[in-house]
Design a protein around this motif. Structure first.
Motif, PDB file in Angstrom:
ATOM      1  N   ASP A 196       2.853   2.323 -14.511  1.00 22.32           N
ATOM      2  CA  ASP A 196       1.662   1.534 -14.865  1.00 22.32           C
ATOM      3  C   ASP A 196       1.300   0.567 -13.738  1.00 22.32           C
ATOM      4  O   ASP A 196       0.115   0.369 -13.427  1.00 22.32           O
ATOM      5  N   TRP A 197       2.325  -0.027 -13.121  1.00 18.79           N
ATOM      6  CA  TRP A 197       2.092  -0.979 -12.025  1.00 18.79           C
ATOM      7  C   TRP A 197       1.473  -0.274 -10.824  1.00 18.79           C
ATOM      8  O   TRP A 197       0.526  -0.780 -10.210  1.00 18.79           O
ATOM      9  N   ARG A 246      -2.119   0.458 -11.756  1.00 17.40           N
ATOM     10  CA  ARG A 246      -2.929  -0.759 -11.873  1.00 17.40           C
ATOM     11  C   ARG A 246      -3.236  -1.377 -10.504  1.00 17.40           C
ATOM     12  O   ARG A 246      -4.345  -1.843 -10.231  1.00 17.40           O
ATOM     13  N   GLU A 247      -2.226  -1.378  -9.614  1.00 18.47           N
ATOM     14  CA  GLU A 247      -2.377  -1.981  -8.295  1.00 18.47           C
ATOM     15  C   GLU A 247      -2.979  -1.021  -7.272  1.00 18.47           C
ATOM     16  O   GLU A 247      -3.259  -1.419  -6.144  1.00 18.47           O
TER      17      GLU A 247
END
Length: 527
Positions: free
Chosen positions: A90-91, A94-95
């Motif tokens: 997810d990180w 997202r990034e």
């Protein structure tokens, strides 16, 4: 003025005695390899790098200075949440992370979340064995990613060798064969030399120790000239150049790339047999439902050295310890089959995301409530087990291996069965039925004296990787297709009446049972 050969950093790495040793790093290697890496793999200021190295881990320099040198963006995850299922994927999404440096253990965390990562285009993996199955999962979740297996150590300061893993649609992917991926070849100005015990270059497929030839090695170990002289050697082939003796074992592939074959100091010896735990781990990874594993030697009781496998199930799966042992018994020599299989929800990791072998728990050998023998056969079997295992009581449903059995005792048990019952029981059968009740039932089904050979025939496997010896012979055949130096000829003279039908039936049964007699090598894309 500070020059490229001046000391830049002290990095502590674990020693074989458990006492950390300090490696004196130089300034030069940092500025030598980063321009090459950026050009070779197309890194630029437009990339967004993720930082996954711990502060005490020497790849931190790579994680920090690569984006700074390029003028790129550096994204840092929440260190308290890295271990949460799904967080890393997810990180990354997202990034918008495009480049990651990570260890194989961190790669396991990354792909466990099953979340797609469309932005990720480069994944550099270093620090431990990299498996095809893990890369395949990453490639499914990140369709653009190019995964590169890096090889290096604290003493080389940077990763100095690489292997770019082909994508599944590439023809080269089908030729990889083994689960553990190759180390590849050296980067610019670096060579991987595999030397035999006499210090000579090893041949293709021949086992040797990996040495790294480079002008960009660390200075040595702080205040330890003896260890420095032992590990940083003069190059016997090129005057004025140093080699670093890695302690890793390896072999050359036919294409010249190097592949990892274990640690010289990690090879273990049990009951006279030398064992490379990495080979056992590679076979465990082929068992359905296993996500990852590690194999170690334990001596929880004085004098009782046992091979123990720790296995983590894939999501939604459960590991059948007895089934896994039976699976390994059909693929490995008996002395390489672990005496214990311990399922774990996850492998313990150090702060640098490597497997913490010291934190692995001792196997729990829970013995079932002793059930008394019910037949004369079970009574005789119980007596054999008590004598072999050195126990006072044994139940008919107690597991042979849970009671302390291991590979040597297993072969002794089969010998006792042959003497006591006149029965040839395959070793695999013991792993599949490791109880007195199970063996008694097997013996009862064989009273006619006809062995059930069909159970020994492996099915469902269309292809198998070549062994090291087969790879060597294949390579020699390419050089001299008409050569017959390795053909073995023998003529037999039969006397008396010949039952041709019986001979034909026997030969056909032999070929059916022995897979090697049905094996052929197919040339696929030059391999």
């Amino acid at each position: 003025d500070v020059g490229p050969d001046d000391a830049a950093v002290l990095t502590f790495t674990s020693g074989s005695t458990g006492r950390p040793k300090a490696v004196v790093g130089r300034h030069g290697p940092l500025t030598w390899f980063y321009p090459w890496m950026s050009e070779r793999f197309g890194l630029s200021a437009e990339d967004r790098f993720g930082m996954l190295s711990a502060l005490s881990h020497d790849p931190l320099q790579r994680d920090l200075f690569t984006p700074l040198w390029l003028g790129a963006t550096l994204a840092v995850p929440d260190p308290e949440r890295i271990g949460e299922p799904g967080y890393l994927a997810d990180w990354v999404r997202r990034e918008g992370v495009t480049v990651l440096h990570l260890t194989p253990a961190m790669l396991e965390l990354l792909v466990s979340g099953a979340g797609e990562m469309p932005s990720l285009r480069r994944a550099f993996v270093v620090g431990d064995l990299l498996k095809r199955s893990d890369v395949a999962r990453l490639q499914r979740l990140a369709p653009r990613v190019a995964c590169i297996n890096l090889y290096g150590s604290t003493e080389t300061q940077r990763s100095v060798a690489f292997f770019e893993v082909p994508r599944p649609e590439d023809s080269a992917a089908a030729r990889l064969g083994r689960e553990v991926l190759p180390l590849g070849a050296g980067m610019e100005d670096v060579q991987l030399l595999i030397l035999d015990s006499e210090g000579r270059l090893a041949g293709i497929g021949e086992l040797g120790e990996i040495h790294l030839r480079s002008a960009h090695l660390a200075l040595g170990y702080l205040d330890d000239p003896a260890l420095t002289a032992e590990r940083f050697l003069p190059d016997p082939f090129t005057p004025g150049v140093r080699l670093y003796r890695t302690g890793d074992l390896g072999r050359y592939r036919p294409d010249g790339a190097a592949k990892f074959a274990g640690r010289a100091d990690a090879q273990v010896k049990i009951r006279g047999f030398r064992i490379e735990p990495g080979e056992v781990e590679a076979e465990i990874s082929r068992f359905p439902g296993v996500k990852e594993s590690v194999v170690v030697v334990r001596e929880d009781r004085p004098g009782d050295r046992r091979l123990v496998a720790y296995a983590v199930p894939a999501p939604g799966a459960e590991i059948d310890a007895a089934g896994l042992r039976a699976f390994l018994a059909g693929r490995l020599p008996v002395h390489m089959v672990p005496a214990d299989v311990v399922p774990l929800p996850a492998l313990p990791l150090t702060r640098t995301s490597k497997v913490d072998r010291r934190a692995l728990p001792a196997p729990e050998r829970a013995v079932e409530t002793a059930a008394a023998p019910r037949t004369a056969v079970e009574e005789r079997l119980a007596g054999i087990w008590r004598e072999l295992l050195g126990v006072e009581a044994v139940g008919v449903h107690d597991d042979f291996f849970d009671l302390g059995g291991h590979s040597l005792l297993a072969t002794q048990l089969l010998s006792r069965l042959r003497s006591a019952f006149g029965a040839e029981v395959p070793l695999r059968a013991l792993f599949e039925r490791p109880t007195i009740a199970g063996i008694a039932g097997l013996l009862a089904g064989r009273e006619s004296g006809a062995a059930d050979l069909s159970s020994l025939v492996r099915t469902g496997l269309e292809e198998a990787p070549l062994s090291f010896a087969q790879e060597r012979l294949w390579f020699l055949h390419q050089l001299d297709p008409a050569g017959s130096a390795y053909n073995m000829h023998q003529a037999l003279r039969l006397e008396g009446d010949l039952d041709e039908a019986a001979l034909d039936s026997a030969l056909r049964e032999l070929i059916r049972r022995q897979e090697a007699l049905r094996t052929r090598f197919e040339d696929r894309g030059g391999r």
